[in-house]
Design a protein around this motif. Structure first.
Motif, PDB file in Angstrom:
ATOM      1  N   TRP A  25     -55.231   2.619 -46.916  1.00 43.91           N
ATOM      2  CA  TRP A  25     -55.642   3.687 -46.005  1.00 43.91           C
ATOM      3  C   TRP A  25     -55.705   5.029 -46.730  1.00 43.91           C
ATOM      4  O   TRP A  25     -56.664   5.796 -46.557  1.00 43.91           O
ATOM      5  N   ASP A  26     -54.698   5.327 -47.548  1.00 42.81           N
ATOM      6  CA  ASP A  26     -54.671   6.592 -48.287  1.00 42.81           C
ATOM      7  C   ASP A  26     -55.867   6.699 -49.239  1.00 42.81           C
ATOM      8  O   ASP A  26     -56.487   7.769 -49.351  1.00 42.81           O
ATOM      9  N   ASN A  35     -58.983   7.228 -47.180  1.00 44.45           N
ATOM     10  CA  ASN A  35     -58.944   8.513 -46.487  1.00 44.45           C
ATOM     11  C   ASN A  35     -59.371   9.660 -47.392  1.00 44.45           C
ATOM     12  O   ASN A  35     -60.004  10.620 -46.944  1.00 44.45           O
ATOM     13  N   LYS A  69     -62.418  12.067 -46.165  1.00 37.89           N
ATOM     14  CA  LYS A  69     -62.215  13.509 -45.952  1.00 37.89           C
ATOM     15  C   LYS A  69     -63.417  14.312 -46.432  1.00 37.89           C
ATOM     16  O   LYS A  69     -63.717  15.377 -45.891  1.00 37.89           O
ATOM     17  N   GLN A  78     -61.228   3.055 -40.106  1.00 37.75           N
ATOM     18  CA  GLN A  78     -61.884   3.572 -41.308  1.00 37.75           C
ATOM     19  C   GLN A  78     -63.172   2.813 -41.594  1.00 37.75           C
ATOM     20  O   GLN A  78     -64.173   3.403 -42.023  1.00 37.75           O
ATOM     21  N   GLU A  81     -65.676   4.222 -39.379  1.00 39.17           N
ATOM     22  CA  GLU A  81     -66.061   5.561 -39.827  1.00 39.17           C
ATOM     23  C   GLU A  81     -67.022   5.500 -41.010  1.00 39.17           C
ATOM     24  O   GLU A  81     -67.944   6.317 -41.113  1.00 39.17           O
TER      25      GLU A  81
END
Length: 255
Positions: A36-37, A40, A44, A131, A134
């Motif tokens: 996830w990190d 992400n 961003k 995610q 997205e």
């Protein structure tokens, strides 16, 4: 990736409609956190990429003037000066597609392991599923903006033509170091696609599936007695191995 999309349309798994995807409040669990990190960090920057693409106006007028008056050096310099920073933006968009491709690879690995069915993955790993959604949303929006902006390809085509002419005439070209010939070729192929970002994700998914096939082939090539247990685990614990949607090549490898 196809199976994950099918889950969203209730095409597979008998309980496909019996769970709730809380995209608004989905937070990564400890097991999801690493992937996830990584994803992400990329997502961003996605909003800024879309904003820059939406505001992309192009250098059409300056280019037309330069083409209509090929002997006017002032107009040539004006057009070149207008195009170079725009090509810098196009480079940024292209490089972001490479970052998105890498992020998708990690996401697919987490969401398609054999431990769970596709539905179970979406139930248990809702932050990663969000995610994934997205990324798809970004991809569709990016390609929509690109398709409705012909200035992108016009600017880049003019840049390449002018750069080639400068090289032939041994004229130093500002901006050449930022986008060299090899990178320009790759960018040209990217922007030649009607939906370049979707093509990038499609190719990334195909590559991911090919790597999975490669892993199975490596196992098949080992001494039978040393890997039979692993192959049997794949044969008898992969829930959708015998589904019609499963590649015939994958089925054949595990027979």
């Amino acid at each position: 990736m196809g199976n994950l999309i099918k889950v969203l349309t209730r095409d597979i798994d008998s309980n496909a409609g019996n769970f709730f995807l809380d995209f608004e409040n989905a937070q990564p669990t400890e097991a999801e956190k690493e992937v996830w990190d990584q994803v992400n960090v990329v997502l961003k920057d996605a909003r800024g990429i879309l904003d820059d693409l939406q505001s992309y106006k192009g250098a059409g007028e300056a280019i037309r003037e330069a083409i209509q008056h090929p002997n006017d050096e002032n107009l040539q310099e004006k057009a070149w000066g207008a195009v170079v920073p725009l090509v810098g933006k196009l480079k940024k968009f292209y490089e972001f597609s490479l970052r998105l491709e890498a992020a998708l690879h990690g996401l697919l690995g987490a969401l398609t392991s054999t431990r769970y069915t596709p539905t179970q993955h979406l139930e248990r790993e809702q932050a990663l599923a969000k995610q994934f959604a997205e990324i798809l949303h970004f991809t569709l929006r990016f390609d929509e903006l690109k398709m409705t902006n012909p200035a992108i390809q016009n600017d880049f085509s003019y840049y390449r033509r002018t750069l080639n002419r400068m090289r032939i005439n041994n004229v130093p070209a500002e901006g050449e170091n930022e986008v060299n010939n090899e990178l320009a070729n790759r960018m040209s192929l990217f922007y030649a696609e009607a939906t370049p970002m979707l093509k990038t994700l499609s190719d990334a998914t195909t590559k991911f599936v090919s790597e999975m096939r490669g892993c199975i082939k490596v196992l098949r090539d080992q001494p039978r007695n040393s890997v039979e247990g692993l192959l049997n685990a794949l044969r008898y614990t992969t829930k959708h191995l015998n589904d019609e949607s499963t590649s015939k090549n994958i089925k054949a490898m595990l027979q």
